[in-house]
Write a protein that holds these residues in place. Structure first.
Motif, mmCIF file in Angstrom:
data_model
loop_
_atom_site.group_PDB
_atom_site.id
_atom_site.type_symbol
_atom_site.label_atom_id
_atom_site.label_comp_id
_atom_site.label_asym_id
_atom_site.label_seq_id
_atom_site.Cartn_x
_atom_site.Cartn_y
_atom_site.Cartn_z
ATOM 1 N N GLY A 262 33.140 27.557 79.999
ATOM 2 C CA GLY A 262 33.610 28.962 79.811
ATOM 3 C C GLY A 262 34.881 28.765 80.703
ATOM 4 N N LYS A 263 36.203 29.524 80.460
ATOM 5 C CA LYS A 263 37.247 29.845 80.398
ATOM 6 C C LYS A 263 37.763 30.678 81.162
ATOM 7 N N THR A 264 38.417 30.942 82.264
ATOM 8 C CA THR A 264 38.213 31.203 83.341
ATOM 9 C C THR A 264 39.447 32.256 83.075
ATOM 10 N N VAL A 265 39.865 33.466 83.325
ATOM 11 C CA VAL A 265 41.168 33.920 82.732
ATOM 12 C C VAL A 265 41.568 34.927 83.925
ATOM 13 N N LYS A 266 43.018 35.727 83.528
ATOM 14 C CA LYS A 266 43.803 36.400 84.295
ATOM 15 C C LYS A 266 42.860 37.661 84.009
ATOM 16 N N ASN A 267 42.598 38.148 86.163
ATOM 17 C CA ASN A 267 42.332 39.546 86.480
ATOM 18 C C ASN A 267 43.200 40.479 85.828
ATOM 19 N N PRO A 268 42.630 41.150 84.793
ATOM 20 C CA PRO A 268 43.546 42.441 84.632
ATOM 21 C C PRO A 268 44.111 43.353 85.506
ATOM 22 N N CYS A 269 43.718 43.180 86.124
ATOM 23 C CA CYS A 269 43.603 44.108 87.553
ATOM 24 C C CYS A 269 44.244 43.734 88.410
ATOM 25 N N TYR A 270 44.614 42.776 88.730
ATOM 26 C CA TYR A 270 45.874 41.599 89.341
ATOM 27 C C TYR A 270 46.774 42.831 89.738
ATOM 28 N N GLU A 271 48.023 42.850 90.996
ATOM 29 C CA GLU A 271 48.343 43.727 91.855
ATOM 30 C C GLU A 271 48.865 44.849 90.881
ATOM 31 N N GLY A 272 47.439 45.511 90.505
ATOM 32 C CA GLY A 272 47.485 46.844 90.586
ATOM 33 C C GLY A 272 47.259 47.271 88.853
ATOM 34 N N GLU A 273 47.671 46.294 88.643
ATOM 35 C CA GLU A 273 48.029 46.170 86.342
ATOM 36 C C GLU A 273 46.607 47.061 85.472
ATOM 37 N N CYS A 274 45.869 47.421 86.028
ATOM 38 C CA CYS A 274 44.887 48.435 85.528
ATOM 39 C C CYS A 274 45.504 49.209 85.863
ATOM 40 N N THR A 275 45.736 49.258 86.925
ATOM 41 C CA THR A 275 46.530 51.424 87.379
ATOM 42 C C THR A 275 47.978 52.080 86.453
ATOM 43 N N LYS A 276 48.241 50.988 86.412
ATOM 44 C CA LYS A 276 49.299 50.935 85.846
ATOM 45 C C LYS A 276 49.210 50.962 83.528
ATOM 46 N N LYS A 277 48.425 50.469 83.340
ATOM 47 C CA LYS A 277 48.352 50.267 82.216
ATOM 48 C C LYS A 277 47.221 51.631 82.293
ATOM 49 N N GLU A 278 46.199 52.375 82.798
ATOM 50 C CA GLU A 278 45.677 53.076 82.719
ATOM 51 C C GLU A 278 46.485 55.187 82.819
ATOM 52 N N GLY A 279 47.777 54.235 83.541
ATOM 53 C CA GLY A 279 48.872 55.888 83.889
ATOM 54 C C GLY A 279 49.288 55.528 82.755
ATOM 55 N N SER A 280 50.093 54.523 81.958
ATOM 56 C CA SER A 280 50.784 54.405 80.976
ATOM 57 C C SER A 280 50.017 55.312 79.271
ATOM 58 N N HIS A 281 48.146 54.837 79.530
ATOM 59 C CA HIS A 281 47.933 55.313 79.024
ATOM 60 C C HIS A 281 47.598 57.210 78.402
ATOM 61 N N ASN A 282 47.855 57.394 80.383
ATOM 62 C CA ASN A 282 46.810 58.854 80.841
ATOM 63 C C ASN A 282 48.307 59.759 80.152
ATOM 64 N N LYS A 283 49.719 58.814 80.077
ATOM 65 C CA LYS A 283 50.911 59.475 79.784
ATOM 66 C C LYS A 283 50.786 59.929 78.080
ATOM 67 N N SER A 284 50.803 59.382 77.612
ATOM 68 C CA SER A 284 50.682 58.393 75.986
ATOM 69 C C SER A 284 49.981 59.668 75.336
ATOM 70 N N SER A 285 48.636 60.002 76.182
ATOM 71 C CA SER A 285 47.246 60.468 75.851
ATOM 72 C C SER A 285 47.605 62.130 75.606
ATOM 73 N N GLN A 286 48.641 62.591 76.508
ATOM 74 C CA GLN A 286 49.147 64.258 77.106
ATOM 75 C C GLN A 286 50.362 63.934 76.246
ATOM 76 N N MET A 287 51.195 63.101 76.330
ATOM 77 C CA MET A 287 52.538 63.516 75.473
ATOM 78 C C MET A 287 51.605 63.750 73.559
ATOM 79 N N ASP A 288 50.852 62.893 73.317
ATOM 80 C CA ASP A 288 49.951 63.794 71.804
ATOM 81 C C ASP A 288 49.848 64.641 71.928
ATOM 82 N N ALA A 289 48.900 65.584 73.068
ATOM 83 C CA ALA A 289 48.268 66.957 72.730
ATOM 84 C C ALA A 289 49.551 67.669 72.953
ATOM 85 N N GLU A 290 50.348 66.880 73.568
ATOM 86 C CA GLU A 290 51.548 68.341 73.896
ATOM 87 C C GLU A 290 51.992 68.855 72.559
#
Length: 296
Positions: A262-290
């Motif tokens: 098994g190869k240990t990988v970096k946590n994608p949620c380290y230092e709130g990166e998951c929240t940043k990605k979710e925010g950018s994803h929600n923002k792009s989804s909102q722009m697509d909807a508009e």
């Protein structure tokens, strides 16, 4: 009316209770029992069977420590929620109780000075018996003195400790062996429920974990239909080759291959990166909807 020091009586009673409880090994067994019950409730709430992942009797103290640590954290959390007025009222109540206790002890101490006069009737009775029957008195007085009059006589020991065993020790024994495990199981289930809530949001680690807590387990060595080729999740329990893995789709119990890589990988949620990605994803989804529909 017989006056007895409240403080001295409670101290003697407490010493006897502690001697009975500690001498019987009840406290040490209670720690083992609570740790085992806590572990059963913990892994059971996470979705794993205890019979698949049992623990040794000596390892239960480690889970007792985990349970006590959670209790300490909860206590600190309660203290942090108290307001200044609540803390002030609590300290005033403790101070008033301490003053009342000191006053009771002072009354009991003054009553002890007059305590000796209450035993004069027994001494006078012995004097009359010695004068009227001197030979008989010499025969029965030594065993009487040893059994009844001595403060630490065998009779006093048996009588006092039999009362403690019958009235106090047996209910404590029943409580620890019957009801105490129920509290441990409930405690483990409550802590595991909180862990599940956090795992639903960040299964592989939160913003403080640099490395991912999830492990990949191949299933090529397991024969069966509808089995995924790879299981990814957080390792919860292990018993020999049998492992319990918590995945994003629920708990999985499986056997582990003899050779694992098994190869240990970096946590994608380290230092709130998951929240940043979710925010950018929600923002792009909102722009697509508009955006206006081109087919309109």
């Amino acid at each position: 009316m017989r006056n007895v020091s409240v403080d001295a009586s409670l101290q003697q009673m407490l010493k006897k209770v502690l001697l009975v409880v500690i001498g019987s090994g009840l406290i040490s067994n209670a720690l083992y029992i609570y740790g085992l019950a806590y572990y059963q409730g913990y892994i059971g709430r996470l979705g794993f069977e205890y019979n698949f992942f049992p623990i040794d009797w000596n390892d239960t103290l480690l889970w007792t420590y985990f349970a006590s640590r959670e209790l300490g954290a909860s206590t600190i959390g309660i203290w942090t929620t108290l307001t200044e007025k609540a803390v002030l009222v609590l300290f005033l109540a403790v101070y008033m109780l301490a003053r009342i206790w000191m006053s009771i002890n002072e009354m009991g101490g003054s009553a002890n000075k007059r305590k000796g006069s209450n035993n004069l009737w027994f001494s006078r009775l012995l004097v009359r018996i010695r004068r009227s029957h001197p030979k008989k008195f010499k025969i029965f007085y030594p065993p009487l003195k040893w059994f009844l009059i001595k403060e630490h006589s065998l009779w006093a020991f048996v009588a006092s400790y039999f009362f403690l065993i019958a009235i106090l020790f047996i209910p404590i024994f029943i409580f620890i062996w019957v009801y105490f495990p129920m509290f441990g199981v409930s405690h483990g289930e409550s802590i595991a429920g909180k862990r599940l809530s956090s795992y639903e949001e960040t299964l592989c680690g939160d913003s403080e974990d640099y490395w991912s807590q999830c492990i990949d387990f191949p299933t090529d060595h397991i024969k069966g239909n509808n089995i995924p080729k790879l299981i990814k999740g957080r390792l919860i329990a292990k018993n020999g080759a049998l492992i319990g893995v918590l995945t994003d789709k629920g708990p999985v119990t499986m056997s582990m291959s003899k050779h694992h890589f098994g190869k240990t990988v970096k946590n994608p949620c380290y230092e709130g990166e998951c929240t940043k990605k979710e925010g950018s994803h929600n923002k792009s989804s909102q722009m697509d909807a508009e955006k206006p529909d081109a087919s309109a």
